[in-house]
Design a protein around this motif. Sequence first.
Motif, mmCIF file in Angstrom:
data_model
loop_
_atom_site.group_PDB
_atom_site.id
_atom_site.type_symbol
_atom_site.label_atom_id
_atom_site.label_comp_id
_atom_site.label_asym_id
_atom_site.label_seq_id
_atom_site.Cartn_x
_atom_site.Cartn_y
_atom_site.Cartn_z
ATOM 1 N N VAL A 1 -8.759 1.757 -4.315
ATOM 2 C CA VAL A 1 -7.561 2.412 -3.222
ATOM 3 C C VAL A 1 -6.898 2.530 -3.659
ATOM 4 O O VAL A 1 -6.117 3.316 -4.243
ATOM 5 C CB VAL A 1 -7.385 1.238 -2.176
ATOM 6 N N VAL A 2 -7.291 4.233 -3.154
ATOM 7 C CA VAL A 2 -6.266 5.451 -3.168
ATOM 8 C C VAL A 2 -4.687 5.601 -2.576
ATOM 9 O O VAL A 2 -4.587 4.923 -1.742
ATOM 10 C CB VAL A 2 -6.853 7.035 -2.387
ATOM 11 N N ILE B 1 -14.817 3.390 -3.163
ATOM 12 C CA ILE B 1 -13.564 4.161 -2.871
ATOM 13 C C ILE B 1 -13.274 4.086 -1.770
ATOM 14 O O ILE B 1 -14.389 4.346 -1.305
ATOM 15 C CB ILE B 1 -13.169 5.019 -4.255
ATOM 16 N N ILE B 2 -11.410 3.721 -1.357
ATOM 17 C CA ILE B 2 -10.955 3.837 0.212
ATOM 18 C C ILE B 2 -10.216 4.730 -0.315
ATOM 19 O O ILE B 2 -9.013 4.547 -0.967
ATOM 20 C CB ILE B 2 -11.259 3.177 0.909
ATOM 21 N N SER B 3 -9.614 6.236 1.184
ATOM 22 C CA SER B 3 -8.842 6.322 1.134
ATOM 23 C C SER B 3 -8.201 6.222 2.442
ATOM 24 O O SER B 3 -9.001 6.350 3.178
ATOM 25 C CB SER B 3 -8.312 7.956 0.805
ATOM 26 N N SER B 4 -7.204 6.013 2.614
ATOM 27 C CA SER B 4 -6.988 5.936 4.530
ATOM 28 C C SER B 4 -5.523 6.164 4.941
ATOM 29 O O SER B 4 -4.819 5.774 3.516
ATOM 30 C CB SER B 4 -6.954 3.896 4.355
ATOM 31 N N VAL C 1 -17.806 6.432 -0.436
ATOM 32 C CA VAL C 1 -16.923 6.801 -0.512
ATOM 33 C C VAL C 1 -16.686 6.867 0.699
ATOM 34 O O VAL C 1 -17.179 6.000 2.067
ATOM 35 C CB VAL C 1 -16.683 7.734 -0.931
ATOM 36 N N VAL C 2 -15.363 5.760 0.928
ATOM 37 C CA VAL C 2 -15.018 6.051 2.826
ATOM 38 C C VAL C 2 -13.661 7.061 3.266
ATOM 39 O O VAL C 2 -12.651 6.194 2.084
ATOM 40 C CB VAL C 2 -14.667 4.374 2.998
ATOM 41 N N ASP C 3 -13.618 7.850 3.694
ATOM 42 C CA ASP C 3 -11.980 7.973 4.520
ATOM 43 C C ASP C 3 -11.579 7.725 5.303
ATOM 44 O O ASP C 3 -12.571 8.112 6.417
ATOM 45 C CB ASP C 3 -12.462 9.479 4.678
#
Length: 265
Positions: free
Chosen positions: A87-88, A61-64, A4-6
């Motif tokens: 990708v959120v 999963i990424i949120s950016s 998970v990547v924020d």
Amino acid sequence: MILVVDVGNTNIVIGIYDDNDLVSVWRLSTDSKRTADEYGIQVIQLFAKNNLEIADIKGAIISSVVPNIMYSLEHMIVKYFKVKPVVVGPGVKTGINVKYDNPREVGADRIVNAVAAHEIYNRAAIIIDFGTATTFCALTANGDYLGGTICPGVQISSDALFERAAKLPRVELVKPRSVICKNTVTSMQAGIIYGYVGQIEYIIKKMRQEMIAMGEDQPFVVATGGLAKLINEESGSIDMIDPILTLTGLRIIYYKNKEYILKCK
């Protein structure tokens, strides 16, 4: 395991989940000039240092909030982990009903935090994220995202004071013992920290009043982000500090989108 990547304006926070257990958390500086390979090398080194296997990652999963870094991160994940990240954004299932005038304007991090708060607490909530900007989000017990407030972050406020006032130095963000200070450094620290606490308290108070007027029960206040603990030492309005709220939300959204993930494989 899942990755998970924020992606924030200042830092990229990376988490590794084994089912519901967070096994590792790392922070990298956000730099849109880095290539996919540069990020890949960093992440591989972190995996090796923590005795983790790249091959064990089955999804990501990424949120950016930084659009121009997304190509490098998505390409890095596909190249090194052999998975296509979720990708959120629009089209991704969250379980949250966004009531913003234009739902596409809401930062992905704010939606992710709302998903986590709704899943964990299942009640009306005010979510505060102390990041580069400080965001306040109002969430109903039914999972309606009502909107919120965005303020300059504590560090931004401190940096602006240093950059725009010729005689004022850059100061460490620590809490002085009093607000009647006898030197410039502690005077600045008092103004930044205690002034920010006052802002937090007032916005929470106003949001609570507005939510109760809408028929919601007394909202639960949850805070996340690097400076949440420092501010909470002086604020009596925060009910819970959750340093991994955003990572938890990413994990929850990942598993809400299993069908999408399977189609992408």
